[in-house]
Scaffold this active site. Structure first.
Site, PDB file in Angstrom:
ATOM      1  N   PRO A   1       8.642 -10.428   8.029  1.00  0.00           N
ATOM      2  CG  PRO A   1      10.529  -9.056   8.280  1.00  0.00           C
ATOM      3  CD  PRO A   1       9.466  -9.793   9.062  1.00  0.00           C
ATOM      4  CD  GLU A   2      10.501 -13.994   9.375  1.00  0.00           C
ATOM      5  OE1 GLU A   2      10.794 -14.161  10.567  1.00  0.00           O
ATOM      6  OE2 GLU A   2       9.458 -13.392   9.010  1.00  0.00           O
ATOM      7  CB  ILE A   3       7.732 -14.221   2.485  1.00  0.00           C
ATOM      8  CG1 ILE A   3       7.506 -14.949   1.161  1.00  0.00           C
ATOM      9  CG2 ILE A   3       7.051 -12.856   2.505  1.00  0.00           C
ATOM     10  CD1 ILE A   3       6.074 -15.366   0.919  1.00  0.00           C
TER      11      ILE A   3
END
Length: 243
Positions: A134-136
């Protein structure tokens, strides 16, 4: 203080349990260091043939514990560099040690936690598993884990996963070849240990050599891979002729 990594032996199987359940086993420096050290110790212990890695509580690992970095100042860049080096080392360790590692995954396996699961040699997942990057969505990128992700599920699926940020279900991860088996949550450890014990029943020298050769040839061109196989074949024959 509670140990961040729990260790238990079941015959020739060593169970490593990441133990920060209140943080969904998020990876801070202490836990990451404990993981690296525990893998090294398991590899050095002749009584251990297989490692099972899991997480305490309802999650495998929620990824990096970003609270460690929220108060950093610009002059603490060395601390960030140390953590990045440690994270890289933790993911690389899985392929470098002789002992096969099975990840037993339930609940969240996100970011760095997804990276740990995919770095294992085999993955048994419960039906509750959610695996993703989910970093983006937080304006950052899954930098260190990206290399292994592409090797595990291919370019198109990997690019979609890291640019959309939405997690895979256990069923979808199985379809992509990211995991080996999906089981009911209540049977996760039972099934993972059964798989581990089946591997541990083989002669250690054969099991360890298969893993070594696998990780050596997996990214080699065909001719080079066949050459490594030829050398391993000769060594194996020579070993058996002495017995």
């Amino acid at each position: 203080m509670t140990d961040v990594m729990l260790t238990e032996n079941r015959g020739r199987v060593r169970i490593l349990t990441m133990n920060r359940p209140e943080k969904l086993n998020a990876l801070n420096t202490a836990l990451t260091e404990a993981l690296v050290q525990s893998l090294r110790e398991a590899d050095a212990d002749d009584s251990v043939s297989v490692v099972v890695l899991t997480g305490a509580g309802r999650a495998f690992c929620a990824g990096a514990d970003i609270s460690e970095f929220k108060d950093l100042t610009p002059d603490q860049a060395q601390r960030v560099e140390h953590r990045a080096q440690l994270t890289m080392q933790s993911h690389l360790m899985f392929s470098q040690i002789r002992k096969p590692v099975i990840a037993a995954v339930r609940g969240a396996a996100m970011g760095g936690g997804a990276g740990l699961a995919l770095a294992a040699d085999l993955v048994v997942a419960s039906e509750t598993m959610k695996l993703g990057y989910p970093e983006i969505k937080h304006g950052i990128l899954p930098a260190i884990v990206l290399t292994n992700l592409v090797r595990q599920i291919g370019r198109k699926a990997a690019f979609e996963l890291v640019t959309q940020g939405d997690p895979l279900t256990a069923a979808r991860a199985f379809e992509l070849g990211a995991i080996n088996k999906v089981v009911p949550d209540a049977r996760l450890m039972e099934e993972s240990l059964a798989l581990a014990e089946s591997l541990a029943a083989y002669k250690p020298e054969a099991l360890f050599e298969i893993k070594r050769l696998f990780h050596k040839v997996v990214d080699l061109p065909l001719a080079q891979g066949l050459e490594e196989g030829r050398k391993a074949n000769i060594a194996m024959r020579a070993m058996h002729s002495k017995n």
